[in-house]
Scaffold this active site. Structure first.
Site, PDB file in Angstrom:
ATOM      1  N   LYS A   1      17.216  66.642  -4.331  1.00 33.29           N
ATOM      2  CA  LYS A   1      17.290  66.347  -5.773  1.00 33.29           C
ATOM      3  C   LYS A   1      18.611  65.647  -6.099  1.00 33.29           C
ATOM      4  O   LYS A   1      18.652  64.680  -6.858  1.00 33.29           O
ATOM      5  CB  LYS A   1      17.143  67.637  -6.583  1.00 33.29           C
ATOM      6  CG  LYS A   1      15.744  68.220  -6.507  1.00 33.29           C
ATOM      7  CD  LYS A   1      15.689  69.690  -6.902  1.00 33.29           C
ATOM      8  CE  LYS A   1      14.366  70.282  -6.412  1.00 33.29           C
ATOM      9  NZ  LYS A   1      14.350  71.736  -6.362  1.00 33.29           N
TER      10      LYS A   1
ATOM     11  N   THR B   1      15.914  71.932  -0.660  1.00 30.38           N
ATOM     12  CA  THR B   1      15.288  70.880  -1.467  1.00 30.38           C
ATOM     13  C   THR B   1      16.242  70.446  -2.577  1.00 30.38           C
ATOM     14  O   THR B   1      16.150  69.339  -3.073  1.00 30.38           O
ATOM     15  CB  THR B   1      13.959  71.357  -2.083  1.00 30.38           C
ATOM     16  OG1 THR B   1      14.154  72.653  -2.654  1.00 30.38           O
ATOM     17  CG2 THR B   1      12.867  71.431  -1.029  1.00 30.38           C
TER      18      THR B   1
ATOM     19  N   LYS C   1      22.490  77.141  -5.908  1.00 31.95           N
ATOM     20  CA  LYS C   1      21.444  77.687  -5.036  1.00 31.95           C
ATOM     21  C   LYS C   1      21.592  79.202  -5.080  1.00 31.95           C
ATOM     22  O   LYS C   1      22.551  79.708  -5.650  1.00 31.95           O
ATOM     23  CB  LYS C   1      21.600  77.174  -3.606  1.00 31.95           C
ATOM     24  CG  LYS C   1      23.039  77.235  -3.067  1.00 31.95           C
ATOM     25  CD  LYS C   1      23.185  76.588  -1.697  1.00 31.95           C
ATOM     26  CE  LYS C   1      23.252  75.084  -1.775  1.00 31.95           C
ATOM     27  NZ  LYS C   1      22.114  74.382  -1.232  1.00 31.95           N
ATOM     28  N   ARG C   2      20.648  79.933  -4.466  1.00 29.83           N
ATOM     29  CA  ARG C   2      20.809  81.386  -4.429  1.00 29.83           C
ATOM     30  C   ARG C   2      22.142  81.744  -3.774  1.00 29.83           C
ATOM     31  O   ARG C   2      22.605  81.051  -2.873  1.00 29.83           O
ATOM     32  CB  ARG C   2      19.652  82.037  -3.642  1.00 29.83           C
ATOM     33  CG  ARG C   2      18.329  82.082  -4.386  1.00 29.83           C
ATOM     34  CD  ARG C   2      18.385  82.806  -5.715  1.00 29.83           C
ATOM     35  NE  ARG C   2      18.604  84.225  -5.587  1.00 29.83           N
ATOM     36  CZ  ARG C   2      17.692  85.170  -5.765  1.00 29.83           C
ATOM     37  NH1 ARG C   2      16.472  84.851  -6.111  1.00 29.83           N
ATOM     38  NH2 ARG C   2      17.988  86.440  -5.627  1.00 29.83           N
TER      39      ARG C   2
ATOM     40  N   HIS D   1       9.261  79.639   6.457  1.00 31.54           N
ATOM     41  CA  HIS D   1      10.345  79.166   5.597  1.00 31.54           C
ATOM     42  C   HIS D   1      11.719  79.670   5.968  1.00 31.54           C
ATOM     43  O   HIS D   1      12.663  79.460   5.215  1.00 31.54           O
ATOM     44  CB  HIS D   1      10.066  79.564   4.148  1.00 31.54           C
ATOM     45  CG  HIS D   1       9.255  78.550   3.420  1.00 31.54           C
ATOM     46  ND1 HIS D   1       9.819  77.568   2.649  1.00 31.54           N
ATOM     47  CD2 HIS D   1       7.935  78.340   3.386  1.00 31.54           C
ATOM     48  CE1 HIS D   1       8.871  76.807   2.151  1.00 31.54           C
ATOM     49  NE2 HIS D   1       7.717  77.254   2.591  1.00 31.54           N
TER      50      HIS D   1
ATOM     51  N   LYS E   1      24.590  80.576   2.882  1.00 28.82           N
ATOM     52  CA  LYS E   1      24.779  79.325   2.125  1.00 28.82           C
ATOM     53  C   LYS E   1      26.272  79.019   1.922  1.00 28.82           C
ATOM     54  O   LYS E   1      26.642  77.960   1.461  1.00 28.82           O
ATOM     55  CB  LYS E   1      24.032  79.388   0.791  1.00 28.82           C
ATOM     56  CG  LYS E   1      22.504  79.431   0.987  1.00 28.82           C
ATOM     57  CD  LYS E   1      21.766  79.481  -0.333  1.00 28.82           C
ATOM     58  CE  LYS E   1      20.267  79.663  -0.196  1.00 28.82           C
ATOM     59  NZ  LYS E   1      19.531  78.458   0.208  1.00 28.82           N
TER      60      LYS E   1
END
Length: 831
Positions: A661, A657, A549-550, A358, A555
Site C-alpha cells: 500500500k 500487504t 501494523k500489529r 499465513h 515486526k
C-alpha cells in the site's frame, strides 16, 4: 462544507470519479429525500448527521440491488464453477465510498450532497468501520473479495458476523486500553438478513455405531443465521455476496430440561449458544486453544458447507427443489474452500479444497487438545483418526521403517497432551497448499512443511499477496490516481501492470513536480488531522516516517524505537548541525493478553513525551503513536507517508500487504529482505528501496551459532546509550524500572535479534535522511516504486489462484443489466 467542483476540476476528475450528469444528481437527491422520509421516518428539522449518512447509504445501495439480483441470476443461468472463500476474518472497513468508486457514482453523489447543503466528508465519517479482522489476513480477505467481483468470478465470502469486531484502542496515560467495538449499535445499512437460509450446527453429544452406519446423537444445536453484504466489482455491473453467519439459539433451546419454574433461566441460557458470534478473538499470529474459538471455527465451516451443498443441489435461481444428487461432479462445480487463517478444515472432498498458510511462527499454528475435540466434536475426531490412519499407511508405504518421519507427519501429536495438528490436516485434506510470498513459500517447503513437500511436491505453490487498487489508490488517494490517469489513461485501475508505463516519465520535470505536489497536499491534510487529535505541532516539511501494523516482537517496533532514541541523542549532541527533520509515527494494536506488546506501546508513548517536549529538538523530531489504527486511519496515513518501515527479522513476515500500500501511494520502503519486500525490490529495482540487515540465511547461521545480544551492546556505544536510557528511567523518570522487562528481553531472550540489525539499520536511515534532502532524486525513486507496484494488485493474485488452483477463468466483461426490469434508480447508470 465541500465546495462545488469548478469546470476545470470537473473535467480533471471525471475520468476516475464518474460523471455527475444533471439527471443523475436530481435522481440521487430525490432518492435521498425519499429514504430520509420513508426509511428513516425523519424530516430535515429533526434529522441528525447519522440520519443523513444512512439516507445516503440507502440511496447508494439502491444502485447495487438490481445488479446484485441480476448477478446471482446469471450465475444460476450459466452454472459456472463457484469459488468459496472461508475466513474467520473480513476486515472490510467502510463501504460507502468504496461502493461509489466501484459504481462510478462519486461525482454525482458529491454534487447531490452539496446541493442538499451537506458535507460529504462529514457524512462518510459517520460510518462505522466493519472491523471484523485483526490486520493483514482479514484485510487481504476483503481485498480478495473486491478482486473476485472485479474479475467476474462466481465467488462468495463466508465468515462470522461478530457482534463486536476488533477492539477500539484508546491510549490513556500512555497505555493501551481496550474498548468494545459495538459497530452494529446503530444498525448496518449494507447487510440483509436471510432467515430463510438458516442452518443448524451441532455440538457435543456422542456417537453410536450401528451396523447400518454411525449416528451422532444427543447434540446441542445452534442455528446459523446468514446476513448478506453486496460486494461490487469495479464498473462491471457484477455484485457478489459476502455471507456472514450469526449464532442464534433454537426456540426449544434447553426448555425441555427445565420445570416450569426454570423458564426464566432457560431463556437467559440462550445466550450461551449466541455467544459463538459475539466477539472476534483479538489475536494475530498467536494460537489460543479456547473452546469458544474451536466452536467459532466449526460453526462457520459447518454452516457454510451446508449452504454450499444446498446451492449445489438446487442450482436453479430461486429453486428449493433438489436438482442434483450426484456428488461426483462436485469438484467441477465448486472449488477451493480456500481456508484462511491457521484455520479449520474438514476434508470432505480433496479436489475441492485448498489451503493457504499465513505464518511460519510456530505459536500461531493450531494444535487442538484431543480432550476438547472429543467433547465438542466427537464424530469429527473419529473421522480425523480415520483420515490419519490412511495418511499414515501412505507415509509408511513410501518411507518404510521411518518411524521418526511418521511421528513428525502424523495429524495427531503424541507426547504429553495429545493434540490435533490442524495445519497437517489442512495439507492432507487439500489438493493445493500455498504460502503468500515467494520467500515465505520457500521457507514452508524447507522447514515447517518439509516432510509434506518431499512427499507431495506437486501440491505446493506460491501466491504472492496483493491489494485492491480501487480502495488503496483510487479511493484513498484520488489526487495521485488523477495525476497517473492524465499520463497513461485510467485502464491501470483494472490492470495495475500498466503502471510500468510511468517509467517513461521518471525524468519528466512536470510529472516529478505533480507527484511531489500530491504528496505534499496529502501531508498537509494529514498534519491537520494529527494536530487536531494529538495536539502536537507538525512540521509538514519533515519526512513522514511511518510504521503501522500489529504490535508484535517480530515486526520489531523496538528497532524503530532505538533509531528514534539514537537520532534524538545525536540532535542533542550537535544541536546546531543541519538535521533532516522527521515526524515518526508508529501505530497498531497489541493483543490484550500480550504483555510485551503492550509494554512496547508504553515505551513509544514515553519516548514521545520526552522528545516532543524538548525545546532543543524543536520541530526536527516528533514522535506520535497513532491511536486505534484501523482501515479508515490507514486510508489517511498511507497516502501522506514518505517512508514506510518494513523491518521484521528476515524469515518471519509471511508477506505483508501494508508494504504494498505504501509503495503504490508513493512512499519509499526501508526494510529487510523479508516477505514481499524481496519481490518489491525486484519490481522497483534494488536501488529504489532502502534494504538493510540480515538475510534469511544469516539469521539461520546466527541461530546455529547462538545470538549474543551483549556482544552488540558492549561494542556499539550509541546502542549502549539508548538501552541504558531505557533501563535507567530517562523516558520514565517517575518509574525508573518501568521498562525493565523490555530491556531484559532485548538483552537475554530476544528471538528476533533486534541488536544484530541495529547498526546496519542506523546507517541505512542516514542514507534515507541524505536522500530526503534532494527532493528531485527522492521523487524519482518514488516514481520507480509506483511504476513497479503493478505486480502487487490483488487482481493479479486472484487471477493466479483462479487459473492455477481453482480451475476458473477470470473475465473483464461487463454483465448486461436489463434496466427496463430494474428499479428506476438504475436506469441511467452505465448505459
Amino acid at each position: 462544507m465541500s465546495k462545488p467542483l469548478s469546470d476545470h476540476d470537473r473535467k480533471k476528475q471525471i475520468s476516475v470519479r464518474g460523471l455527475a450528469g444533471v439527471e443523475n444528481v436530481a435522481d440521487l437527491k430525490k432518492n435521498f429525500n425519499r429514504h430520509l422520509h420513508f426509511t428513516l421516518v425523519k424530516d430535515r428539522n429533526v434529522s441528525t448527521k447519522r440520519d443523513y449518512y444512512f439516507a445516503l447509504a440507502h440511496t447508494v445501495r439502491d444502485h447495487l440491488v438490481g445488479r446484485w439480483i441480476r448477478t446471482q441470476q446469471s450465475y444460476y443461468e450459466k452454472d459456472p464453477k463457484r469459488v468459496y472463500y472461508i475466513s474467520l476474518e473480513f476486515y472490510m472497513g467502510r463501504t460507502l465510498q468504496n461502493t461509489m468508486v466501484n459504481l462510478a457514482l462519486e461525482n454525482a453523489c458529491d454534487e447531490a450532497v452539496y446541493q442538499l447543503g451537506l458535507d460529504m466528508e462529514e457524512l462518510q465519517e459517520m460510518e462505522e468501520d466493519a472491523g471484523l479482522g485483526n490486520g493483514g489476513l482479514g484485510r487481504l480477505a476483503a481485498c480478495f473479495l473486491d478482486s473476485m467481483a472485479s474479475l467476474g468470478l462466481a465467488a462468495y465470502g463466508y465468515g462470522i458476523r461478530y457482534e463486536f469486531g476488533i477492539f477500539n484502542q484508546k491510549i490513556s496515560n500512555g497505555w493501551q486500553v481496550e474498548e468494545a467495538d459495538d459497530w452494529l449499535r446503530y444498525g448496518n445499512p449494507w447487510e440483509k438478513a436471510r432467515p430463510e437460509y438458516m442452518r443448524p450446527v451441532h455440538f457435543y453429544g456422542r456417537t453410536e455405531h450401528h451396523p447400518d452406519g454411525v449416528k451422532w446423537v444427543d447434540t446441542q444445536v445452534v442455528l446459523a443465521l446468514p446476513y448478506d453484504t453486496p460486494v461490487p466489482g469495479y464498473r462491471n455491473n457484477i455484485v457478489n455476496t459476502m455471507r456472514l453467519w450469526s449464532a442464534k439459539a433454537p426456540c426449544e433451546f434447553n426448555l425441555k430440561d427445565f420445570n416450569v419454574g426454570g423458564y426464566i433461566q432457560a431463556v437467559l441460557d440462550r445466550n450461551l449458544a449466541e455467544n459463538i458470534s459475539r466477539v472476534l478473538y483479538p489475536n494475530d499470529n498467536f494460537f489460543e486453544g479456547k473452546e469458544l474459538r474451536l466452536k467459532q471455527e466449526y460453526f462457520v465451516v459447518a454452516a457454510t458447507l451446508q449452504d454450499i451443498i444446498r446451492r449445489f443441489k438446487a442450482s436453479k435461481f430461486g429453486s428449493r427443489d433438489i436438482v442434483r444428487t450426484d456428488f461426483s461432479s462436485l469438484p467441477d462445480k465448486l472449488c477451493a474452500l480456500t481456508l484462511y487463517s491457521q484455520g479449520f478444515l474438514i476434508s470432505f472432498c480433496l479436489p475441492t479444497c485448498a489451503y493457504t498458510n499465513h505464518t511460519v511462527l510456530p505459536e500461531a499454528l493450531e494444535r487442538w487438545p484431543i480432550d476438547l475435540f472429543q467433547t465438542l466434536l466427537p464424530r469429527h475426531l473419529e473421522i480425523i483418526y480415520e483420515i490419519n490412519r490412511r495418511h499414515m499407511e501412505r507415509v509408511s508405504s513410501l518411507y518404510p521403517g521411518d518411524v521418526d518421519r511418521m511421528r513428525r507427519m502424523s495429524l495427531i501429536e503424541e507426547g504429553g497432551q495429545k493434540r490435533v495438528n490442524m495445519a497437517h490436516l489442512c495439507i492432507v485434506g487439500s489438493h493445493a497448499v500455498n504460502g503468500v510470498a515467494r520467500i515465505h513459500s520457500d521457507i514452508l517447503k524447507a522447514t515447517v512443511f518439509k516432510d509434506f513437500y518431499e512427499m507431495d511436491p506437486h501440491k505446493f505453490q506460491n501466491k504472492t499477496n496483493g491489494i485492491t487498487p480501487r480502495r488503496w489508490l483510487v479511493m484513498c488517494n484520488p489526487g495521485l490516481a488523477e495525476v497517473i490517469a492524465e499520463r497513461i489513461g485510467e485502464d491501470f485501475i483494472r490492470d495495475l501492470d500498466q503502471l510500468k508505463k510511468l517509467r517513461n516519465f521518471v525524468n519528466d520535470e512536470a510529472f516529478i513536480r505533480d507527484i511531489a505536489k500530491v504528496k505534499q497536499e496529502n501531508k498537509l491534510k494529514f498534519a491537520v488531522h494529527l494536530e487536531e487529535h494529538y495536539k502536537v505541532k507538525i512540521n509538514p516539511n519533515s519526512m513522514f516516517d511511518v510504521q503501522v501494523k500489529r504490535i508484535h516482537e517480530y515486526k520489531r517496533q523496538l528497532l524503530n524505537c532505538l533509531h528514534i532514541i539514537t537520532f534524538y541523542n545525536r540532535i542533542k549532541k550537535q544541536p546546531n548541525k543541519q538535521w533532516t527533520p522527521r515526524t515518526i509515527m508508529i501505530g497498531g494494536k497489541a493483543a490484550p493478553g500480550y504483555h510485551t506488546a503492550k509494554m512496547i506501546i508504553r515505551l513509544i508513548t514515553a519516548i514521545g513525551e520526552v522528545v516532543n517536549n524538548d525545546p532543543v529538538v524543536g520541530d526536527r523530531l516528533k514522535v506520535i503513536f497513532l491511536e486505534n489504527y484501523r482501515v479508515t486511519l490507514a486510508e489517511k496515513a498511507i497516502p501522506a507517508s514518505d517512508l514506510s518501515e518494513q523491518i521484521s527479522t528476515a524469515g518471519t513476515e509471511a508477506s505483508g500487504t501494508g508494504n504494498m500500500k505504501f509503495m503504490l501511494n508513493g512512499a519509499l520502503t526501508i526494510g529487510t529482505m523479508d516477505g514481499a519486500n524481496v519481490e518489491m525490490a525486484e519490481e522497483a529495482g534494488d536501488g529504489n528501496l532502502f534494504i538493510f540487515g540480515m538475510r534469511v540465511e544469516d539469521v539461520d547461521a546466527m541461530d546455529a551459532k547462538g545470538y549474543n545480544a551483549s556482544e552488540y551492546y558492549n561494542r556499539i556505544p550509541e546502542l549502549k546509550q539508548a538501552i541504558d536510557q531505557i533501563a535507567g528511567g530517562f523516558f520514565s523518570p517517575k518509574q525508573p524500572d518501568l521498562f525493565k522487562d523490555i530491556v531484559n528481553m532485548l538483552m537475554h531472550h530476544d528471538r528476533f535479534k533486534v541488536f544484530a540489525d541495529y547498526e546496519d539499520y542506523i546507517k541505512c536511515q542516514e542514507k534515507v535522511s541524505a536522500l530526503y534532502m534532494k527532493p528531485k532524486e527522492w521523487t524519482k525513486k518514488v516514481i520507480h516504486n509506483i511504476a513497479g507496484s503493478g505486480k502487487f494488485s490483488s487482481d493479479r493474485t486472484i487471477s493466479q489462484y483462479a487459473r492455477e488452483i481453482w480451475g476458473v477463468e477470470p473475465t473483464l466483461e461487463k454483465l448486461a443489466v436489463d434496466y427496463a426490469s430494474n428499479s428506476q434508480n438504475n436506469k441511467y447508470i452505465n448505459k
